[in-house]
Scaffold this motif. Structure first.
Motif, PDB file in Angstrom:
ATOM      1  N   ILE A   1       0.840  -1.205   0.000  1.00  0.00           N
ATOM      2  CA  ILE A   1       0.000   0.000   0.000  1.00  0.00           C
ATOM      3  C   ILE A   1       0.870   1.247   0.000  1.00  0.00           C
ATOM      4  CG2 ILE A   1      -1.635   1.343   1.391  1.00  0.00           C
ATOM      5  CD1 ILE A   1      -2.817  -1.412   2.281  1.00  0.00           C
ATOM      6  N   LEU A   2       1.966   1.209   0.764  1.00  0.00           N
ATOM      7  CA  LEU A   2       2.858   2.370   0.842  1.00  0.00           C
ATOM      8  C   LEU A   2       3.591   2.635  -0.465  1.00  0.00           C
ATOM      9  CD1 LEU A   2       4.592   1.869   4.309  1.00  0.00           C
ATOM     10  CD2 LEU A   2       3.087   3.751   3.668  1.00  0.00           C
ATOM     11  N   PHE A   3       4.178   1.588  -1.034  1.00  0.00           N
ATOM     12  CA  PHE A   3       5.074   1.775  -2.169  1.00  0.00           C
ATOM     13  C   PHE A   3       4.536   1.273  -3.502  1.00  0.00           C
ATOM     14  CE2 PHE A   3       8.151   1.821   1.405  1.00  0.00           C
ATOM     15  CZ  PHE A   3       8.600   3.111   1.220  1.00  0.00           C
ATOM     16  N   GLY A   4       3.446   0.528  -3.512  1.00  0.00           N
ATOM     17  CA  GLY A   4       2.884   0.013  -4.757  1.00  0.00           C
ATOM     18  C   GLY A   4       2.566   1.092  -5.780  1.00  0.00           C
ATOM     19  N   PRO A   5       1.822   2.138  -5.388  1.00  0.00           N
ATOM     20  CA  PRO A   5       1.517   3.189  -6.364  1.00  0.00           C
ATOM     21  C   PRO A   5       2.778   3.875  -6.922  1.00  0.00           C
ATOM     22  CG  PRO A   5       0.044   3.350  -4.488  1.00  0.00           C
ATOM     23  CD  PRO A   5       1.101   2.332  -4.125  1.00  0.00           C
ATOM     24  N   LEU A   6       3.774   4.070  -6.075  1.00  0.00           N
ATOM     25  CA  LEU A   6       5.029   4.673  -6.531  1.00  0.00           C
ATOM     26  C   LEU A   6       5.730   3.750  -7.526  1.00  0.00           C
ATOM     27  CD1 LEU A   6       7.244   6.863  -6.285  1.00  0.00           C
ATOM     28  CD2 LEU A   6       8.193   5.490  -4.428  1.00  0.00           C
ATOM     29  N   GLN A   7       5.771   2.467  -7.211  1.00  0.00           N
ATOM     30  CA  GLN A   7       6.396   1.493  -8.107  1.00  0.00           C
ATOM     31  C   GLN A   7       5.651   1.454  -9.444  1.00  0.00           C
ATOM     32  OE1 GLN A   7       9.061  -0.668  -7.256  1.00  0.00           O
ATOM     33  NE2 GLN A   7       8.914  -1.107  -5.101  1.00  0.00           N
ATOM     34  N   TYR A   8       4.335   1.489  -9.391  1.00  0.00           N
ATOM     35  CA  TYR A   8       3.514   1.444 -10.597  1.00  0.00           C
ATOM     36  C   TYR A   8       3.787   2.659 -11.484  1.00  0.00           C
ATOM     37  CZ  TYR A   8      -0.642   1.200 -13.539  1.00  0.00           C
ATOM     38  OH  TYR A   8      -1.483   1.142 -14.611  1.00  0.00           O
TER      39      TYR A   8
ATOM     40  N   THR B   1       6.378   4.610 -11.513  1.00  0.00           N
ATOM     41  CA  THR B   1       7.751   4.577 -12.004  1.00  0.00           C
ATOM     42  C   THR B   1       7.885   3.571 -13.138  1.00  0.00           C
ATOM     43  OG1 THR B   1       8.505   5.192  -9.792  1.00  0.00           O
ATOM     44  CG2 THR B   1      10.173   4.376 -11.326  1.00  0.00           C
ATOM     45  N   ALA B   2       7.255   2.425 -13.000  1.00  0.00           N
ATOM     46  CA  ALA B   2       7.288   1.422 -14.073  1.00  0.00           C
ATOM     47  C   ALA B   2       6.688   1.985 -15.359  1.00  0.00           C
ATOM     48  CB  ALA B   2       6.542   0.162 -13.647  1.00  0.00           C
ATOM     49  N   LEU B   3       5.557   2.660 -15.237  1.00  0.00           N
ATOM     50  CA  LEU B   3       4.932   3.252 -16.424  1.00  0.00           C
ATOM     51  C   LEU B   3       5.833   4.314 -17.055  1.00  0.00           C
ATOM     52  CD1 LEU B   3       1.178   3.659 -15.380  1.00  0.00           C
ATOM     53  CD2 LEU B   3       2.239   1.846 -16.749  1.00  0.00           C
ATOM     54  N   ALA B   4       6.446   5.142 -16.229  1.00  0.00           N
ATOM     55  CA  ALA B   4       7.321   6.203 -16.744  1.00  0.00           C
ATOM     56  C   ALA B   4       8.531   5.615 -17.475  1.00  0.00           C
ATOM     57  CB  ALA B   4       7.777   7.114 -15.612  1.00  0.00           C
ATOM     58  N   LEU B   5       9.009   4.469 -17.011  1.00  0.00           N
ATOM     59  CA  LEU B   5      10.174   3.828 -17.635  1.00  0.00           C
ATOM     60  C   LEU B   5       9.780   2.838 -18.730  1.00  0.00           C
ATOM     61  CD1 LEU B   5      12.295   3.173 -14.433  1.00  0.00           C
ATOM     62  CD2 LEU B   5      12.901   4.681 -16.343  1.00  0.00           C
ATOM     63  N   LYS B   6       8.467   2.691 -18.949  1.00  0.00           N
ATOM     64  CA  LYS B   6       7.947   1.730 -19.922  1.00  0.00           C
ATOM     65  C   LYS B   6       8.394   0.296 -19.601  1.00  0.00           C
ATOM     66  CE  LYS B   6       7.422   5.117 -23.645  1.00  0.00           C
ATOM     67  NZ  LYS B   6       6.767   6.009 -22.796  1.00  0.00           N
ATOM     68  N   LEU B   7       8.410  -0.006 -18.309  1.00  0.00           N
ATOM     69  CA  LEU B   7       8.693  -1.358 -17.832  1.00  0.00           C
ATOM     70  C   LEU B   7       7.372  -2.061 -17.552  1.00  0.00           C
ATOM     71  CD1 LEU B   7      11.531  -0.536 -15.271  1.00  0.00           C
ATOM     72  CD2 LEU B   7      11.813  -1.566 -17.529  1.00  0.00           C
ATOM     73  N   SER B   8       7.410  -3.357 -17.415  1.00  0.00           N
ATOM     74  CA  SER B   8       6.213  -4.123 -17.089  1.00  0.00           C
ATOM     75  C   SER B   8       5.766  -3.796 -15.661  1.00  0.00           C
ATOM     76  CB  SER B   8       6.512  -5.615 -17.218  1.00  0.00           C
ATOM     77  OG  SER B   8       5.494  -6.367 -16.608  1.00  0.00           O
TER      78      SER B   8
ATOM     79  N   LEU C   1       5.610  -4.533  -9.761  1.00  0.00           N
ATOM     80  CA  LEU C   1       4.785  -4.734  -8.565  1.00  0.00           C
ATOM     81  C   LEU C   1       5.059  -6.098  -7.942  1.00  0.00           C
ATOM     82  CD1 LEU C   1       1.447  -3.119  -9.758  1.00  0.00           C
ATOM     83  CD2 LEU C   1       3.052  -2.227  -8.060  1.00  0.00           C
ATOM     84  N   GLY C   2       5.383  -7.083  -8.768  1.00  0.00           N
ATOM     85  CA  GLY C   2       5.783  -8.389  -8.245  1.00  0.00           C
ATOM     86  C   GLY C   2       7.070  -8.289  -7.445  1.00  0.00           C
ATOM     87  N   LEU C   3       8.024  -7.497  -7.940  1.00  0.00           N
ATOM     88  CA  LEU C   3       9.269  -7.270  -7.195  1.00  0.00           C
ATOM     89  C   LEU C   3       8.973  -6.589  -5.863  1.00  0.00           C
ATOM     90  CD1 LEU C   3      11.689  -6.099 -10.039  1.00  0.00           C
ATOM     91  CD2 LEU C   3      11.768  -8.262  -8.787  1.00  0.00           C
ATOM     92  N   GLN C   4       8.065  -5.626  -5.880  1.00  0.00           N
ATOM     93  CA  GLN C   4       7.671  -4.920  -4.653  1.00  0.00           C
ATOM     94  C   GLN C   4       7.108  -5.896  -3.631  1.00  0.00           C
ATOM     95  OE1 GLN C   4       7.322  -1.929  -2.942  1.00  0.00           O
ATOM     96  NE2 GLN C   4       5.972  -2.936  -1.499  1.00  0.00           N
ATOM     97  N   MET C   5       6.185  -6.745  -4.077  1.00  0.00           N
ATOM     98  CA  MET C   5       5.529  -7.659  -3.146  1.00  0.00           C
ATOM     99  C   MET C   5       6.474  -8.763  -2.684  1.00  0.00           C
ATOM    100  SD  MET C   5       2.873  -6.028  -2.719  1.00  0.00           S
ATOM    101  CE  MET C   5       2.055  -7.106  -1.568  1.00  0.00           C
TER     102      MET C   5
END
Length: 119
Positions: free
Chosen positions: A41-48, A50-57, A62-66
């Protein structure tokens, strides 16, 4: 908003190396909050973002985050205190956390290796 600004800062700081940071954020979130769920909940939205900005999956990031959040449970203060009191070794929490730092780092590296091999 603030989330977008932090995400863009991470993009500029880490670029495509950001996935290396992803599970570490999960570990940190679990360590601080005491829960993999709250870490997400804390970092998921940030990871999401950032992934979109870098055009990463985004699902991979989010799997790495979890995965990091789950790994972080072994050094999370809340869990270590609960285990210490259950096992009757109160006052040894710092030693337990220190002993778990190496396995935590190894598991995090293993998760990153799997990410690299599968992406």
């Amino acid at each position: 908003g603030m989330l977008t600004l932090i995400s863009l800062a991470l993009v500029h700081l880490f670029g495509t190396a950001f996935p290396v940071l992803s599970p570490a954020l999960g570990v940190f979130g679990a360590f601080v909050s005491g829960s993999c769920t709250v870490s997400g909940i804390l970092f998921g939205p940030l990871q999401y973002e950032t992934a979109l900005a870098l055009k990463l999956s985004a699902p991979s990031i989010l799997g790495l985050q979890m995965a990091g959040g789950a790994i972080g449970n072994m050094i999370c203060i809340h869990n270590v205190v609960a285990v210490s009191s259950t096992a009757g070794v109160t006052g040894k929490e710092g030693a337990i956390i220190r002993k778990n730092l190496l396995p935590c780092a190894v598991y995090t590296a293993a998760v990153l290796l799997v990410y690299v091999l599968l992406s």
